[in-house]
Design a protein around this motif. Sequence first.
Motif, PDB file in Angstrom:
ATOM      1  N   GLU A  18      54.914 103.123  27.362  1.00 40.41           N
ATOM      2  CA  GLU A  18      54.725 101.197  27.683  1.00 40.41           C
ATOM      3  C   GLU A  18      56.151 101.332  28.538  1.00 40.41           C
ATOM      4  O   GLU A  18      57.221  99.746  28.774  1.00 40.41           O
ATOM      5  N   SER A  61      52.583  96.901  28.388  1.00 40.07           N
ATOM      6  CA  SER A  61      51.784  96.119  28.328  1.00 40.07           C
ATOM      7  C   SER A  61      52.024  94.493  27.527  1.00 40.07           C
ATOM      8  O   SER A  61      50.843  94.160  28.607  1.00 40.07           O
ATOM      9  N   GLU A  64      52.384  93.179  30.912  1.00 38.65           N
ATOM     10  CA  GLU A  64      50.786  93.529  32.113  1.00 38.65           C
ATOM     11  C   GLU A  64      50.285  92.060  31.448  1.00 38.65           C
ATOM     12  O   GLU A  64      49.295  90.876  32.216  1.00 38.65           O
TER      13      GLU A  64
END
Length: 68
Positions: A18, A61, A64
Amino acid sequence: MTTDEPPERHCRVVINDEEQYSVWATDRDIPPGWHAEGFTGTRPACLAHIDKVWTDLRPRSTREAMNP
């Protein structure tokens, strides 16, 4: 690693999938899910390096998802 360890202990910067950073003692195995980022030094030096390179604290994440 706990914060009561001596600052001169040799450490490395580690990063997970991450893209979150942490400091880990070089004499300890890197925990699962993490890998060496490439920087080593004292704990204060590692923390200073992280301050320079980890400019967006959101997990990868989340970044994104917010920027499709």
